[in-house]
Design a protein around this motif. Structure first.
Motif, mmCIF file in Angstrom:
data_model
loop_
_atom_site.group_PDB
_atom_site.id
_atom_site.type_symbol
_atom_site.label_atom_id
_atom_site.label_comp_id
_atom_site.label_asym_id
_atom_site.label_seq_id
_atom_site.Cartn_x
_atom_site.Cartn_y
_atom_site.Cartn_z
ATOM 1 N N TYR A 134 12.315 11.410 -6.237
ATOM 2 C CA TYR A 134 11.270 12.071 -7.023
ATOM 3 C C TYR A 134 10.951 11.263 -8.283
ATOM 4 C CZ TYR A 134 12.598 16.160 -4.184
ATOM 5 O OH TYR A 134 12.881 17.021 -3.153
ATOM 6 N N GLN A 135 11.995 10.749 -8.918
ATOM 7 C CA GLN A 135 11.801 9.970 -10.139
ATOM 8 C C GLN A 135 10.930 8.743 -9.862
ATOM 9 O OE1 GLN A 135 15.513 8.757 -11.952
ATOM 10 N NE2 GLN A 135 14.527 7.160 -13.172
ATOM 11 N N CYS A 136 11.199 8.080 -8.755
ATOM 12 C CA CYS A 136 10.412 6.893 -8.394
ATOM 13 C C CYS A 136 8.975 7.277 -8.068
ATOM 14 C CB CYS A 136 11.049 6.185 -7.205
ATOM 15 S SG CYS A 136 12.681 5.484 -7.523
ATOM 16 N N ALA A 137 8.791 8.400 -7.372
ATOM 17 C CA ALA A 137 7.441 8.826 -7.002
ATOM 18 C C ALA A 137 6.604 9.142 -8.236
ATOM 19 C CB ALA A 137 7.517 10.042 -6.082
ATOM 20 N N ARG A 138 7.239 9.714 -9.247
ATOM 21 C CA ARG A 138 6.505 10.062 -10.467
ATOM 22 C C ARG A 138 6.144 8.825 -11.285
ATOM 23 N NH1 ARG A 138 10.700 14.340 -10.456
ATOM 24 N NH2 ARG A 138 9.676 16.254 -9.730
ATOM 25 N N LYS A 139 6.910 7.760 -11.136
ATOM 26 C CA LYS A 139 6.629 6.526 -11.861
ATOM 27 C C LYS A 139 5.612 5.642 -11.139
ATOM 28 C CE LYS A 139 10.908 5.796 -14.471
ATOM 29 N NZ LYS A 139 12.013 4.834 -14.733
ATOM 30 N N PRO A 188 5.166 17.010 -5.929
ATOM 31 C CA PRO A 188 3.818 16.844 -5.359
ATOM 32 C C PRO A 188 3.370 15.386 -5.320
ATOM 33 C CG PRO A 188 3.864 18.629 -6.984
ATOM 34 C CD PRO A 188 5.168 17.911 -7.097
ATOM 35 N N GLU A 189 3.957 14.536 -6.167
ATOM 36 C CA GLU A 189 3.573 13.118 -6.161
ATOM 37 C C GLU A 189 4.043 12.402 -4.899
ATOM 38 O OE1 GLU A 189 3.943 14.625 -10.304
ATOM 39 O OE2 GLU A 189 5.259 14.614 -8.549
ATOM 40 N N LEU A 190 4.979 12.998 -4.157
ATOM 41 C CA LEU A 190 5.496 12.399 -2.927
ATOM 42 C C LEU A 190 4.467 12.577 -1.817
ATOM 43 C CD1 LEU A 190 8.308 11.073 -2.310
ATOM 44 C CD2 LEU A 190 8.922 13.236 -1.231
ATOM 45 N N SER A 191 4.088 11.487 -1.181
ATOM 46 C CA SER A 191 3.052 11.566 -0.145
ATOM 47 C C SER A 191 3.555 12.240 1.112
ATOM 48 C CB SER A 191 2.529 10.165 0.189
ATOM 49 O OG SER A 191 1.860 9.592 -0.909
ATOM 50 N N SER A 235 0.816 -1.215 0.000
ATOM 51 C CA SER A 235 0.000 0.000 0.000
ATOM 52 C C SER A 235 0.845 1.258 0.000
ATOM 53 C CB SER A 235 -0.916 0.008 1.227
ATOM 54 O OG SER A 235 -1.766 -1.117 1.229
ATOM 55 N N ALA A 236 2.055 1.166 0.504
ATOM 56 C CA ALA A 236 2.948 2.326 0.561
ATOM 57 C C ALA A 236 4.384 1.840 0.421
ATOM 58 C CB ALA A 236 2.767 3.100 1.862
ATOM 59 N N LEU A 237 5.215 2.713 -0.115
ATOM 60 C CA LEU A 237 6.627 2.390 -0.328
ATOM 61 C C LEU A 237 7.471 3.549 0.185
ATOM 62 C CD1 LEU A 237 8.890 0.620 -1.639
ATOM 63 C CD2 LEU A 237 8.518 1.953 -3.738
ATOM 64 N N THR A 238 8.383 3.254 1.084
ATOM 65 C CA THR A 238 9.326 4.250 1.580
ATOM 66 C C THR A 238 10.682 3.998 0.942
ATOM 67 O OG1 THR A 238 8.171 4.397 3.701
ATOM 68 C CG2 THR A 238 10.413 5.252 3.610
ATOM 69 N N HIS A 291 1.237 5.037 -2.132
ATOM 70 C CA HIS A 291 1.859 6.146 -1.415
ATOM 71 C C HIS A 291 3.377 5.948 -1.420
ATOM 72 C CE1 HIS A 291 -1.695 8.128 0.311
ATOM 73 N NE2 HIS A 291 -2.231 6.918 0.355
ATOM 74 N N VAL A 292 4.103 6.945 -1.895
ATOM 75 C CA VAL A 292 5.562 6.902 -1.902
ATOM 76 C C VAL A 292 6.076 7.935 -0.907
ATOM 77 C CG1 VAL A 292 7.662 7.191 -3.268
ATOM 78 C CG2 VAL A 292 5.634 6.135 -4.294
ATOM 79 N N LEU A 293 6.924 7.492 0.000
ATOM 80 C CA LEU A 293 7.504 8.366 1.010
ATOM 81 C C LEU A 293 9.014 8.410 0.826
ATOM 82 C CD1 LEU A 293 5.010 6.582 2.415
ATOM 83 C CD2 LEU A 293 5.575 8.022 4.356
ATOM 84 N N GLY A 294 9.586 9.574 1.006
ATOM 85 C CA GLY A 294 11.033 9.723 0.915
ATOM 86 C C GLY A 294 11.669 9.716 2.289
#
Length: 679
Positions: free
Chosen positions: A504-509, A536-539, A481-484, A515-518
């Motif tokens: 950012y590149q991963c979040a956009r893909k 903005p794609e980063l949760s 459900s989410a990826l950090t 949900h992608v968290l950095g």
């Protein structure tokens, strides 16, 4: 703690932590080379502390460095004792009057122990009190108008008890605010490998993932084959019915959601009459039996309050998801990310907390120390646990076990831990090189678990060979459900800055529902704002070492300011940690020293904080090396010391004098900047 122990030298009440009449360094003149500009210092990753606060590095001898540093400086190596010798010393120690029977200590009555003269611990109350270390000033964290202290005579705040020796009629009715404990009955079954995992094993079978079978499992191969016939061949078991039981624990006054789906094929009445009690009689049971049979789990008293709500099994895509967008997430942190520290961060503004990484194999073996990592406080309203395993079978069974025994909102699987001992076992970052193994683990765990499953990874295994961007969509399809994403490779460990451009590149893909968290180097509200605006794609962002060094970072982000926190305010935070620690680990001598140990581990990070008012450039960056500097008062100077001896002095201001022969060395050696929290 309402009142601290007698103040040690170097506190605000008794200055002496730094030279009282130091001469500020103006940064030039006297034949010295011109001091670099703040911009030049920042370019060299050196904190630009204002010249008037700089001081030359102190020269310490072994005698001045304290007990812990002196041992390291002298090169003294402790004698390695044999197991037989250590066992003999433990037995002799148990006979000491300092090791009083816990039942006698609680009640103050020598007749309260059920073992009587056969008890291996001392029953001599007077001898214990004569040798007991001096009590602390202040109030016992467990005493109130309605209950007695569970530690009785062994409490180090005995003087604050209403009655020094509780009467026999006083019953310990303390309602703990912590949940997720391991019952003794289940622990014994785990020790003997006598627990079945029907949900996990069924999913492994459907996915074609063969896990290692125990002797008990091998003897039930026929039953497993019969179970397979009950399924319609779909991987998600959509046609199965589910029943949810709310099991209320009397021992910790908490409730856990217990899922009871994916059962084995229902037996006929004749089979139940013939085989109903054989499993328990033979000392084995499945997860359903543990949770619903009062004889196997009497400590949980699950039959006292049961409520069954039948509902259809949901598809993996229909699971209740957690909206991580904009939430302040405290990362799971090895050693320092304990329950008292998480409580501190909750008070200071954290939204999401996660327990320390727990090894699946240790949880399945019933190790108490590993299960302690799953403990949850009532203030943690959005809480998850992080597990780490190398194979689908161990992870799936752990997920089923945790779901049935613990109250959690999500489970995070660590696939980024860089520690050698974890990687060498095929877990952590080593999974980044085995995408099919990753697939098996995530699919098996997701299909077994009814709540959101999250995954934490690094950019890749080797530096310069990032690969997570090619797996983001697959990780979502497998059931996460989410990826950090921690913006470093395994090879980098914690060196160099995190690669946020790649995050950012991963979040956009990533798919829109994932949900992608950095994670990496978030140390101020400006860092948080930059990542949110740049992508903005980063949760959200996960905060790790930044929270270790200054846990008030959550307050700074919510209030959008750089908090020039005073030494007194920082000391009050340490006081709160000590109070939470005594509530968690206990107010007896063992609990006090455990609290001291974790306080010192935390102080090995906090000394790296540089107050805002001392910097020429704000905010402080996580990769800056702090020079030796004076604070604006003696306590601030003491808190900035990189000496373990000074950390011990701070602990003595809160927990009294250390025991004789006490030593301390940071477990993760944070001042080396290469080992910190897990991945």
């Amino acid at each position: 703690m309402d009142a601290a122990a007698p103040v040690a030298e170097g506190s605000e009440a008794n200055p002496g932590a730094s030279p009282p009449n130091h001469q500020p360094d103006s940064g030039g003149g006297g034949g010295r080379a011109a001091r670099p500009t703040p911009e030049e210092l920042v370019a060299r990753s050196i904190a630009p502390v204002k010249p008037e606060f700089l001081c030359p590095p102190p020269v310490r001898s072994a005698a001045d460095a304290g007990d812990g540093a002196a041992a390291a400086a002298s090169g003294v190596v402790k004698e390695k004792k044999s197991r037989r010798q250590m066992k003999r010393e433990r037995k002799e120690e148990q006979k000491s009057t300092l090791h009083i029977c816990i039942e006698v200590a609680r009640s103050g009555n020598v007749d309260s122990c059920n073992y009587g003269d056969k008890c291996r611990f001392s029953h001599d109350i007077n001898a214990y009190l004569a040798q007991k270390p001096a009590d602390f000033e202040g109030t016992c964290p467990f005493i109130n108008a309605e209950e007695s202290c569970p530690y009785g005579l062994t409490c180090r705040f005995l003087n604050s008890h209403k009655e020094n020796i509780p009467s026999e009629s006083q019953k310990i009715s303390r309602k703990s605010h912590e949940i997720n404990g391991l019952s003794k009955n289940l622990q014994k079954l785990l020790w003997k490998n006598k627990v079945d995992f029907p949900k996990a094993d069924a999913q492994l079978k459907l996915l074609g993932l063969k896990g290692g079978k125990s002797k008990k499992e091998k003897s039930k191969v026929d039953n497993v084959e019969n179970q397979q016939d009950a399924f319609d061949g779909s991987n998600n078991l959509c046609n199965d019915d589910k029943s949810e039981m709310l099991a209320c624990k009397d021992d910790d006054a908490s409730c856990v959601d217990v899922s009871d789906e994916a059962r084995p094929l229902k037996k006929t009445k004749g089979e139940v009459a013939e085989n109903g009690g054989n499993d328990i009689a033979n000392g084995s049971c499945c997860m359903e039996t543990i949770l619903t049979d009062g004889t196997e789990n009497s400590s949980l008293n699950t039959l006292n309050s049961c409520k069954v709500n039948p509902s259809p099994k949901v598809h993996a895509r229909e699971k209740k998801l957690i909206d991580f967008r904009g939430k302040l997430y405290l990362a799971p942190l090895t050693t320092v990310g304990n329950l008292p520290f998480r409580r501190i961060c909750k008070v200071l503004g954290a939204d999401v907390t996660c327990g320390e990484m727990a090894m699946c194999t240790n949880l399945l073996q019933g190790q108490v120390s590993e299960w302690a990592l799953l403990r949850r406080h009532s203030s943690e309203d959005l809480f998850g646990v992080q597990i780490c395993g190398a194979y689908p079978d161990t992870v799936a069974r752990t997920v089923e076990l945790v779901e049935s025994q613990c109250s959690v909102d999500f489970i995070d699987i660590n696939m980024g831990c860089p520690i050698d001992i974890i990687v060498n076992k095929g877990a952590g970052s080593s999974l980044l090189m085995k995408p099919m193994r990753m697939k098996g683990i995530i699919q098996a765990a997701s299909n077994t678990f009814e709540k959101p499953l999250t995954v934490k990874v690094r950019t890749g295994y080797f530096e310069g060979r990032n690969r997570i961007d090619s797996l983001v969509s697959d990780i979502y399809e497998w059931g996460a459900s989410a990826l950090t994403i921690h913006g470093r490779s395994r090879q980098q460990r914690y060196s160099k800055l995190a690669d946020w451009d790649y995050i950012y590149q991963c979040a956009r893909k990533a798919p829109s529902n994932l949900h992608v968290l950095g994670n990496g180097d978030v140390f101020s509200y400006t860092d948080w704002n930059k990542h949110a605006s740049d992508c903005p794609e980063l949760s959200s962002c996960m905060i790790a070492r930044g929270a270790l060094i200054k846990p008030w970072i959550f307050t700074e982000i919510k209030e959008q300011r750089h908090w020039d926190i005073t030494s007194g305010e920082r000391f009050n935070i340490l006081k709160d940690f000590v109070r939470f620690g005594l509530e968690h680990w206990g107010s007896d001598t063992k609990g006090v020293e455990t609290t001291r140990h974790f306080l010192l581990e935390w102080l090995s990070y906090t000394y790296r904080y540089i107050p805002v008012g001392l910097l020429d450039v704000v905010p402080q960056r996580l990769n800056w090396r702090p020079p030796s500097f004076y604070g604006r008062d003696d306590l601030e100077t003491l808190m900035a010391s990189d000496s373990a001896a000074d950390w011990i002095r701070i602990s003595e201001m809160l927990l009294g004098k250390v025991p004789e022969g006490f030593t301390f060395a940071p477990k993760h050696k944070s001042n080396a900047y290469d080992r910190a929290e897990n991945g």
